[in-house]
Design a protein around this motif. Structure first.
Motif, short mmCIF file in Angstrom:
data_model
loop_
_atom_site.label_atom_id
_atom_site.label_comp_id
_atom_site.label_asym_id
_atom_site.label_seq_id
_atom_site.Cartn_x
_atom_site.Cartn_y
_atom_site.Cartn_z
N LEU A 85 0.83 -1.21 0.00
CA LEU A 85 0.00 0.00 0.00
C LEU A 85 0.86 1.26 0.00
O LEU A 85 0.55 2.25 -0.67
CB LEU A 85 -0.95 -0.01 1.19
CG LEU A 85 -2.11 -0.99 1.12
CD1 LEU A 85 -2.91 -0.98 2.42
CD2 LEU A 85 -3.00 -0.66 -0.06
N ILE A 86 1.95 1.25 0.73
CA ILE A 86 2.87 2.41 0.75
C ILE A 86 3.51 2.60 -0.62
O ILE A 86 3.61 3.73 -1.12
CB ILE A 86 3.93 2.24 1.86
CG1 ILE A 86 3.26 2.35 3.24
CG2 ILE A 86 5.03 3.27 1.72
CD1 ILE A 86 4.16 2.03 4.40
N ALA A 87 3.92 1.53 -1.26
CA ALA A 87 4.51 1.64 -2.61
C ALA A 87 3.46 2.16 -3.60
O ALA A 87 3.76 3.01 -4.44
CB ALA A 87 5.02 0.28 -3.06
N LEU A 88 2.24 1.68 -3.50
CA LEU A 88 1.16 2.15 -4.37
C LEU A 88 0.87 3.62 -4.14
O LEU A 88 0.64 4.39 -5.09
CB LEU A 88 -0.09 1.30 -4.14
CG LEU A 88 -1.25 1.52 -5.09
CD1 LEU A 88 -0.82 1.23 -6.53
CD2 LEU A 88 -2.41 0.62 -4.72
N LEU A 89 0.90 4.06 -2.91
CA LEU A 89 0.69 5.47 -2.57
C LEU A 89 1.80 6.34 -3.16
O LEU A 89 1.53 7.41 -3.72
CB LEU A 89 0.62 5.64 -1.05
CG LEU A 89 0.37 7.05 -0.54
CD1 LEU A 89 -1.03 7.50 -0.93
CD2 LEU A 89 0.53 7.10 0.97
#
Length: 141
Positions: free
Chosen positions: A14-18
């Motif tokens: 999720l952090i990478a996607l953000l």
């Protein structure tokens, strides 16, 4: 048997996607801004061209055509004037090239020709655009 497989956790994904979506938003905003800047610059050049045409028509309206020589337009009013490219500006000067009144900026080339009292001025801008100005002197030379 204790098997631990190293992998991304859901939180890390999720952090990478953000981070990726934030980058895409920044790039999208920058391209929109660039498009607006390019449009504003084109409109500004259009306005400069219109002002140049009106100003040159006024200058030439009471003048007599003297000659076109060495890519310069020579006319006679109360005094002799010369129009042409000097550096990257289209300028109005006296017949000897003295004085300084820039009429159009950011040019790469001009071509001035005359036939039977009609003057054609082709102007090339730094951005690559070409414009043509026509003027017919009353009574020819």
């Amino acid at each position: 048997m204790n098997l631990k497989i190293k992998a991304f956790t859901l939180l890390e994904c999720l952090i990478a996607l953000l981070a990726i979506s934030g980058s895409v938003l920044v790039i999208s905003g920058l391209t929109t801004l660039m498009q607006k800047q390019i449009l504003a610059e084109k409109q500004n050049m259009q306005k400069d061209w219109q002002i140049f045409c009106e100003q040159l028509c006024r200058e030439l309206s009471g003048a007599k055509l003297d000659k076109v020589e060495n890519n310069f337009l020579y006319v006679k009013t109360e005094k002799a004037l010369r129009f042409g490219l000097v550096g990257e500006n289209f300028r109005k000067t006296d017949e000897k090239g003295l004085g300084y009144q820039p009429m159009l900026h950011h040019l790469t080339a001009t071509k001035i020709s005359e036939y039977a009292g009609q003057v054609v001025i082709k102007v090339n801008f730094e951005q690559g655009e070409e414009r043509v100005f026509y003027y017919k002197f009353s009574g020819g030379k």
